[in-house]
Scaffold this active site. Structure first.
Site, short mmCIF file in Angstrom:
data_model
loop_
_atom_site.label_atom_id
_atom_site.label_comp_id
_atom_site.label_asym_id
_atom_site.label_seq_id
_atom_site.Cartn_x
_atom_site.Cartn_y
_atom_site.Cartn_z
N ILE A 110 -7.52 41.61 21.21
CA ILE A 110 -8.90 40.97 21.66
C ILE A 110 -8.67 40.05 22.63
CG2 ILE A 110 -9.59 39.49 19.72
CD1 ILE A 110 -12.39 40.41 20.23
N SER B 244 0.46 30.39 19.92
CA SER B 244 0.59 31.45 19.01
C SER B 244 1.97 31.53 18.58
CB SER B 244 0.40 32.69 20.06
OG SER B 244 0.54 33.83 19.10
N ARG B 245 2.04 32.15 17.32
CA ARG B 245 3.56 32.35 16.67
C ARG B 245 4.27 33.64 17.50
NH1 ARG B 245 2.56 33.56 10.76
NH2 ARG B 245 0.72 33.91 11.59
N LYS C 82 -16.92 35.73 15.26
CA LYS C 82 -17.46 36.25 14.04
C LYS C 82 -16.60 37.07 13.25
CE LYS C 82 -20.62 38.35 16.46
NZ LYS C 82 -21.85 39.32 16.54
#
Length: 93
Positions: free
Chosen positions: A2, A24-25, A78
């Protein structure tokens, strides 16, 4: 997925925002500094005003709390948290 399909294009076409860094890992975003964690990003990028958290709900609470405690604005997808109590706590922060 996304992030690449929705978030990056939306930020790129809105002149009011600039993607300044990513945490981010696993993933990387070309053309900006990338960090292995939100803690590392916030420590290195003191000028950040806001963060957008693009991760599953069960991981958002800790990242959102970290950003809010660093006095950053936080955008949550959300659902904003895994539980109502998590969301209420973040709202209080």
């Amino acid at each position: 997925k996304i992030v690449r399909d929705q978030h990056l294009p939306a930020v790129a076409k809105d002149g009011d925002y600039q993607l300044a860094a990513a945490a981010s890992r696993h993933g990387k975003v070309d053309g900006i500094p990338n960090y292995p964690s939100i803690e590392a990003m916030l420590a290195a990028e003191a000028g950040l005003e806001a963060v957008s958290l693009c991760m599953p709900p069960q991981f958002r609470y800790d990242a959102a709390r970290t950003a809010l405690e660093a006095k950053k604005h936080v955008f949550l997808e959300k659902p904003p948290g895994a539980t109502v109590s998590e969301v209420e706590h973040l709202k209080a922060l």
